[in-house]
Design a protein around this motif. Sequence first.
Motif: not given
Length: 163
Positions: A55, A57, A60, A62-63, A66-67, A71
């Motif tokens: 990621n 990060e 955090g 996104e998308g 990230s899970n 996530g």
Amino acid sequence: MSMIGNYLKVSTEQLEEIVSDAAKAEGLVYPEDGNYPAEALDIDKAWHLIHFLLNGETWGGEGALSNAVLGGHELPETDAGYGPFRYLQASEVKQTSLALAEVLPSDLWSRFDAKKVTAAEIYPTPWAGDDGDRDYILQNFEALKQYFAEAADSGNAMLLYLS
């Protein structure tokens, strides 16, 4: 004490029960009889660096990627050891699996930058980026990809937690 990244595939029916009664997550993962779920995945202390490499990060993202590690939806009022249990619905497991399948191990490791990893304080510190680190991360990454693929193929949901 170490923070260990863990995953447990659950049926959609099990997840519905857990969401309606969050205490069931702890009972499933940490049963009183000590008969822990054999099908759980433990990616040891690789979890944070894998997340960071996927990621870019520290926490955090996104998308779907990230899970993969940090996530999911928090189960309120639960404590898996280091934070609440989190879960992914079966559709989110499928999306995450497809996104993970697109990431080659060599591409993941090519994102390693020791200065950025140190500055981001990626657990556990320090990461040298040597062959041992690479092998450790990629072995756990491959296990994670396979686990998500198996869960997605079976239509499973998933619990994620740090213990």
